[in-house]
Design a protein around this motif. Structure first.
Motif, PDB file in Angstrom:
ATOM      1  N   PRO A  43       0.601  -0.990   0.206  1.00 46.45           N
ATOM      2  CA  PRO A  43       0.028  -0.155   0.010  1.00 46.45           C
ATOM      3  C   PRO A  43       0.510   0.960  -0.263  1.00 46.45           C
ATOM      4  O   PRO A  43       2.041   1.081   0.331  1.00 46.45           O
ATOM      5  N   VAL A  44      -0.048   2.707  -0.249  1.00 49.31           N
ATOM      6  CA  VAL A  44       0.501   3.545  -0.119  1.00 49.31           C
ATOM      7  C   VAL A  44       0.172   4.783   0.475  1.00 49.31           C
ATOM      8  O   VAL A  44      -1.137   4.426   1.130  1.00 49.31           O
ATOM      9  N   LEU A  45       0.954   5.554   1.000  1.00 45.13           N
ATOM     10  CA  LEU A  45       0.446   6.944   2.054  1.00 45.13           C
ATOM     11  C   LEU A  45       0.060   7.592   0.863  1.00 45.13           C
ATOM     12  O   LEU A  45       1.041   8.143  -0.058  1.00 45.13           O
ATOM     13  N   VAL A  46      -1.410   8.773   0.655  1.00 45.62           N
ATOM     14  CA  VAL A  46      -1.568   9.189  -0.323  1.00 45.62           C
ATOM     15  C   VAL A  46      -1.133  11.100   0.886  1.00 45.62           C
ATOM     16  O   VAL A  46      -1.654  10.973   1.828  1.00 45.62           O
ATOM     17  N   ASP A  47      -0.650  11.586   0.036  1.00 44.94           N
ATOM     18  CA  ASP A  47      -0.517  12.583   0.552  1.00 44.94           C
ATOM     19  C   ASP A  47      -1.343  14.179  -0.068  1.00 44.94           C
ATOM     20  O   ASP A  47      -2.525  13.592  -0.778  1.00 44.94           O
ATOM     21  N   CYS A  48      -0.977  15.157   0.634  1.00 43.59           N
ATOM     22  CA  CYS A  48      -2.389  16.446   0.140  1.00 43.59           C
ATOM     23  C   CYS A  48      -2.797  16.804  -1.136  1.00 43.59           C
ATOM     24  O   CYS A  48      -3.754  17.001  -1.037  1.00 43.59           O
ATOM     25  N   SER A  49      -1.715  16.209  -2.441  1.00 43.01           N
ATOM     26  CA  SER A  49      -2.348  16.490  -3.198  1.00 43.01           C
ATOM     27  C   SER A  49      -2.504  15.429  -4.212  1.00 43.01           C
ATOM     28  O   SER A  49      -2.887  15.630  -5.184  1.00 43.01           O
ATOM     29  N   GLY A  50      -2.569  14.039  -3.666  1.00 48.21           N
ATOM     30  CA  GLY A  50      -3.131  13.467  -3.982  1.00 48.21           C
ATOM     31  C   GLY A  50      -2.055  12.821  -4.309  1.00 48.21           C
ATOM     32  O   GLY A  50      -2.508  11.018  -5.312  1.00 48.21           O
ATOM     33  N   GLN A  51      -0.919  12.565  -4.426  1.00 39.15           N
ATOM     34  CA  GLN A  51      -0.112  11.623  -4.951  1.00 39.15           C
ATOM     35  C   GLN A  51       0.712  10.430  -4.134  1.00 39.15           C
ATOM     36  O   GLN A  51       0.450  10.434  -3.007  1.00 39.15           O
ATOM     37  N   PRO A  52       0.468   8.705  -4.537  1.00 41.89           N
ATOM     38  CA  PRO A  52       1.078   8.232  -3.762  1.00 41.89           C
ATOM     39  C   PRO A  52       2.429   8.062  -3.330  1.00 41.89           C
ATOM     40  O   PRO A  52       3.441   8.293  -4.110  1.00 41.89           O
ATOM     41  N   LEU A  61       0.226  16.195   8.229  1.00 44.53           N
ATOM     42  CA  LEU A  61      -1.557  15.630   8.747  1.00 44.53           C
ATOM     43  C   LEU A  61      -2.382  16.391   8.268  1.00 44.53           C
ATOM     44  O   LEU A  61      -3.527  16.194   8.063  1.00 44.53           O
ATOM     45  N   ALA A  62      -2.125  17.825   8.626  1.00 39.73           N
ATOM     46  CA  ALA A  62      -3.004  18.964   8.626  1.00 39.73           C
ATOM     47  C   ALA A  62      -2.800  19.429   7.085  1.00 39.73           C
ATOM     48  O   ALA A  62      -2.300  20.554   6.576  1.00 39.73           O
ATOM     49  N   CYS A  63      -3.693  18.983   6.761  1.00 37.72           N
ATOM     50  CA  CYS A  63      -3.707  19.036   4.361  1.00 37.72           C
ATOM     51  C   CYS A  63      -4.053  21.234   4.853  1.00 37.72           C
ATOM     52  O   CYS A  63      -3.743  21.515   3.956  1.00 37.72           O
ATOM     53  N   GLY A  64      -5.373  21.267   4.591  1.00 37.47           N
ATOM     54  CA  GLY A  64      -5.777  22.634   5.023  1.00 37.47           C
ATOM     55  C   GLY A  64      -5.144  23.330   5.396  1.00 37.47           C
ATOM     56  O   GLY A  64      -4.995  25.275   4.505  1.00 37.47           O
ATOM     57  N   ASP A  65      -3.828  23.426   6.386  1.00 37.41           N
ATOM     58  CA  ASP A  65      -3.339  24.842   6.977  1.00 37.41           C
ATOM     59  C   ASP A  65      -1.729  24.377   7.183  1.00 37.41           C
ATOM     60  O   ASP A  65      -0.771  25.502   7.353  1.00 37.41           O
ATOM     61  N   GLY A  66      -1.703  23.346   7.052  1.00 36.20           N
ATOM     62  CA  GLY A  66      -0.472  22.375   7.979  1.00 36.20           C
ATOM     63  C   GLY A  66       0.229  22.348   9.229  1.00 36.20           C
ATOM     64  O   GLY A  66       1.711  22.993   9.939  1.00 36.20           O
ATOM     65  N   ASN A  67      -0.365  23.116   9.842  1.00 33.63           N
ATOM     66  CA  ASN A  67      -0.459  23.242  11.285  1.00 33.63           C
ATOM     67  C   ASN A  67       0.367  21.868  12.408  1.00 33.63           C
ATOM     68  O   ASN A  67       0.903  21.833  13.172  1.00 33.63           O
ATOM     69  N   SER A  68       0.206  20.475  11.450  1.00 29.48           N
ATOM     70  CA  SER A  68       1.037  19.856  12.161  1.00 29.48           C
ATOM     71  C   SER A  68       0.887  18.388  11.028  1.00 29.48           C
ATOM     72  O   SER A  68       0.512  18.406  10.006  1.00 29.48           O
ATOM     73  N   ARG A  69       3.185  18.094  11.605  1.00 33.84           N
ATOM     74  CA  ARG A  69       3.337  17.415  10.273  1.00 33.84           C
ATOM     75  C   ARG A  69       4.437  16.716  10.683  1.00 33.84           C
ATOM     76  O   ARG A  69       4.529  16.672  11.756  1.00 33.84           O
ATOM     77  N   LEU A  70       4.580  15.063   9.909  1.00 32.41           N
ATOM     78  CA  LEU A  70       5.226  14.727  10.498  1.00 32.41           C
ATOM     79  C   LEU A  70       6.672  14.601   9.485  1.00 32.41           C
ATOM     80  O   LEU A  70       6.429  14.729   8.522  1.00 32.41           O
ATOM     81  N   VAL A  71       8.024  15.179  10.971  1.00 33.02           N
ATOM     82  CA  VAL A  71       8.667  15.408   9.714  1.00 33.02           C
ATOM     83  C   VAL A  71       9.895  13.882  10.078  1.00 33.02           C
ATOM     84  O   VAL A  71       9.543  13.104  10.909  1.00 33.02           O
TER      85      VAL A  71
END
Length: 152
Positions: A43-52, A61-71
């Protein structure tokens, strides 16, 4: 080799060079159709722009505003059932408001699971749930383990 040994040697080398591509072409396994090959992949992880994505180093994690992300993600499992890794959850405290807030980093264990076929591309299986377990500190008001649905 006859009267002209050089000509015979060149002819022999040319024949061998032509035979090599033919032998490897017949030795290669038959190609799989693209859809069938995709279905056998993990399986893939689909990102905010719909890309696998497969084993991404970062993920919003928070696609709307980017206020939570995993790095700084490092994956030690990625298979047909689940993916597990470690990284950091960078979270904006939004204090006094998000545009003026500060990001704070919290170490996490990340688990992706519940793989499903995509609606847009049924041959592509993607993870539909992410679970974060905070291992040293966590955002104010957050439980030690949080689970979010993933779109795809």
């Amino acid at each position: 080799m006859g009267r002209n040994p050089m000509r015979a040697a060149v002819t022999l080398c040319a024949a061998a060079a032509l035979a090599l591509p033919l032998s490897t072409a017949f030795a290669a396994p038959p190609a799989q159709p693209a859809a069938q090959a995709r279905q056998t992949q993990d399986p893939v992880l689909v990102d905010c722009s719909g890309q696998p994505q497969v084993r991404p180093g970062a993920y919003v994690l928070a696609c709307g505003d980017g206020n939570s992300r995993l790095v700084s993600l490092h994956w030690y499992r990625w298979d047909a059932n689940a993916a597990v890794g470690r990284g950091t959850n960078a979270v904006n405290d939004c204090d006094p408001y998000c545009a003026a807030g500060a990001f704070h980093s919290y170490p996490v264990t990340v688990r992706l699971d519940r793989p499903r076929a995509g609606e847009q591309n049924p041959g592509e299986v993607h993870y539909t749930r992410v679970t974060l377990t905070y291992t040293d500190g966590r955002p104010d008001g957050s439980p030690r383990t949080v689970t979010y649905p993933l779109a795809g």
